[in-house]
Design a protein around this motif. Sequence first.
Motif, mmCIF file in Angstrom:
data_model
loop_
_atom_site.group_PDB
_atom_site.id
_atom_site.type_symbol
_atom_site.label_atom_id
_atom_site.label_comp_id
_atom_site.label_asym_id
_atom_site.label_seq_id
_atom_site.Cartn_x
_atom_site.Cartn_y
_atom_site.Cartn_z
ATOM 1 N N UNK A 117 -70.093 -0.025 -75.744
ATOM 2 C CA UNK A 117 -70.229 -0.934 -74.621
ATOM 3 C C UNK A 117 -69.389 -2.184 -74.833
ATOM 4 N N UNK A 118 -69.674 -3.244 -74.105
ATOM 5 C CA UNK A 118 -68.806 -4.422 -74.131
ATOM 6 C C UNK A 118 -69.496 -5.614 -74.777
ATOM 7 N N UNK A 119 -70.401 -5.330 -75.714
ATOM 8 C CA UNK A 119 -71.117 -6.405 -76.397
ATOM 9 C C UNK A 119 -71.383 -5.927 -77.827
ATOM 10 N N UNK A 120 -71.629 -6.883 -78.749
ATOM 11 C CA UNK A 120 -71.746 -6.557 -80.179
ATOM 12 C C UNK A 120 -72.833 -5.524 -80.465
ATOM 13 N N UNK A 121 -73.870 -5.559 -79.655
ATOM 14 C CA UNK A 121 -75.016 -4.670 -79.879
ATOM 15 C C UNK A 121 -76.182 -5.215 -79.095
ATOM 16 N N UNK A 122 -77.371 -4.824 -79.495
ATOM 17 C CA UNK A 122 -78.563 -5.327 -78.813
ATOM 18 C C UNK A 122 -78.862 -6.732 -79.330
ATOM 19 N N UNK B 241 -69.039 6.435 -73.235
ATOM 20 C CA UNK B 241 -68.007 5.416 -73.089
ATOM 21 C C UNK B 241 -68.342 4.599 -71.843
ATOM 22 N N UNK B 242 -68.564 3.299 -72.022
ATOM 23 C CA UNK B 242 -68.918 2.438 -70.890
ATOM 24 C C UNK B 242 -67.709 2.127 -70.034
ATOM 25 N N UNK B 243 -67.983 1.830 -68.776
ATOM 26 C CA UNK B 243 -66.920 1.518 -67.822
ATOM 27 C C UNK B 243 -66.035 0.388 -68.308
ATOM 28 N N UNK B 244 -66.650 -0.578 -68.983
ATOM 29 C CA UNK B 244 -65.883 -1.746 -69.412
ATOM 30 C C UNK B 244 -65.118 -1.511 -70.706
ATOM 31 N N UNK B 245 -65.575 -0.531 -71.495
ATOM 32 C CA UNK B 245 -64.901 -0.247 -72.759
ATOM 33 C C UNK B 245 -63.700 0.679 -72.552
ATOM 34 N N UNK B 246 -63.427 1.048 -71.293
ATOM 35 C CA UNK B 246 -62.375 2.042 -71.045
ATOM 36 C C UNK B 246 -61.104 1.462 -70.452
ATOM 37 N N UNK C 80 -80.716 9.365 -84.405
ATOM 38 C CA UNK C 80 -80.621 7.923 -84.204
ATOM 39 C C UNK C 80 -79.731 7.656 -83.006
ATOM 40 N N UNK C 81 -79.931 6.480 -82.415
ATOM 41 C CA UNK C 81 -79.069 6.037 -81.320
ATOM 42 C C UNK C 81 -78.394 4.748 -81.766
ATOM 43 N N UNK C 82 -77.164 4.527 -81.300
ATOM 44 C CA UNK C 82 -76.383 3.373 -81.733
ATOM 45 C C UNK C 82 -75.746 2.686 -80.549
ATOM 46 N N UNK C 83 -75.800 1.378 -80.604
ATOM 47 C CA UNK C 83 -75.122 0.574 -79.593
ATOM 48 C C UNK C 83 -73.977 -0.126 -80.306
ATOM 49 N N UNK C 84 -72.736 0.204 -79.936
ATOM 50 C CA UNK C 84 -71.574 -0.330 -80.643
ATOM 51 C C UNK C 84 -70.661 -1.088 -79.693
ATOM 52 N N UNK C 85 -69.887 -1.999 -80.273
ATOM 53 C CA UNK C 85 -68.957 -2.812 -79.491
ATOM 54 C C UNK C 85 -67.656 -2.046 -79.269
ATOM 55 N N UNK C 86 -67.511 -1.519 -78.074
ATOM 56 C CA UNK C 86 -66.327 -0.715 -77.745
ATOM 57 C C UNK C 86 -65.047 -1.528 -77.695
ATOM 58 N N UNK C 87 -65.149 -2.860 -77.837
ATOM 59 C CA UNK C 87 -63.929 -3.683 -77.851
ATOM 60 C C UNK C 87 -63.280 -3.689 -79.226
ATOM 61 N N UNK C 88 -63.969 -3.168 -80.248
ATOM 62 C CA UNK C 88 -63.406 -3.099 -81.594
ATOM 63 C C UNK C 88 -62.746 -1.745 -81.812
ATOM 64 N N UNK C 89 -61.464 -1.732 -82.171
ATOM 65 C CA UNK C 89 -60.806 -0.444 -82.411
ATOM 66 C C UNK C 89 -61.523 0.317 -83.530
#
Length: 292
Positions: A206-211, A35-40, A260-269
């Motif tokens: 994180x706080x962005x759509x992905x890579x 959980x990223x600092x900004x997604x919390x 696998x590793x995933x980068x997800x947008x933590x701003x989406x519920x």
Amino acid sequence: MTATTQAEALVRADLLVEALPYIQRFRGCVVVVKLGGNAMVDPALADSFAEDIVLMRSVGIRPVVVHGGGPQISELMERLGMVPEFRDGQRVTSAETVDIARMVLVGKVNREIVSAINLHGPLAVGVSGEDAGLILAGARHPDLGFVGDVHAVNPAILERLLAEELIPVVSTIGADETGQAYNINADAVAGALAEALGAEKLIYLTDIEGLLGDVADPASLIRRIDAPALQALVDDGTLSGGMIPKMAACLQAVGHGVGSAHLLDGRLPHVVLLELFSDAGVGTMIVPEQSA
Ligand code: ADP
Ligand code: MG
């Protein structure tokens, strides 16, 4: 409240059926979620994240939560009249700063996540990397003070908690052989724990759509990439700031057995549920070379 129409009920049933093969496939698997600092910072998102984690546990997945807290550390330092100092994006960490980082991460951020999860099911247990020798750390560079790297992971405490069907929530403070505490980048810790636990998935919220192929262009989202292609992006400078340690950790993890590793947008519920249990491709998926 209007009654659910038959059509709406069918859509819901379809969604549950769509989840079935994923539930069967991931039962018993370890999934590490960072959980990223900004997604919390948004309480509503923190609550939907907590629901997702409890739902995962309820269908037999073994989630491990790892959290950062850089913005929260900076905030307390500012309140105390201290000026956060960064060198190449890394926090210069004096003895006083590592003390504050530990107070904020272990005493505040960790508690908030544990408490949010436990509102939905009394299963979360907070753990610091210092607990039961979980993370052996060492100094990254003399100029950075107590900024640590992970030297070794002893996942026994996490395995014991998982065996009891509990949900570990890990703060990324590590200790060296003398007991000195270090503040360690949470992206690196999440990757190292995923590797040590033989996780099926490593998820970064994180706080962005992905890579992004171009960080200024949201349309440049990369949906799927294998390790050699990602290594090429790392080498050509497409990544900056906080994305650098994240992608380094993903490469390390998928190179050492993590599925696998995933980068997800933590701003989406509920973005974690979408990734795990639906056919919707969300964020960026990073796979080892052979399965690309
Ligand atoms: P977290 O708290 O999740 O660790 P960070 O701020 O450390 O968040 O890392 C995420 C940030 O990385 C994004 O908000 C974005 O500004 C930056 N970034 C740099 N390069 C890229 C890239 N190529 N694609 C996506 N994000 C990037
Ligand atoms: Mg970061």
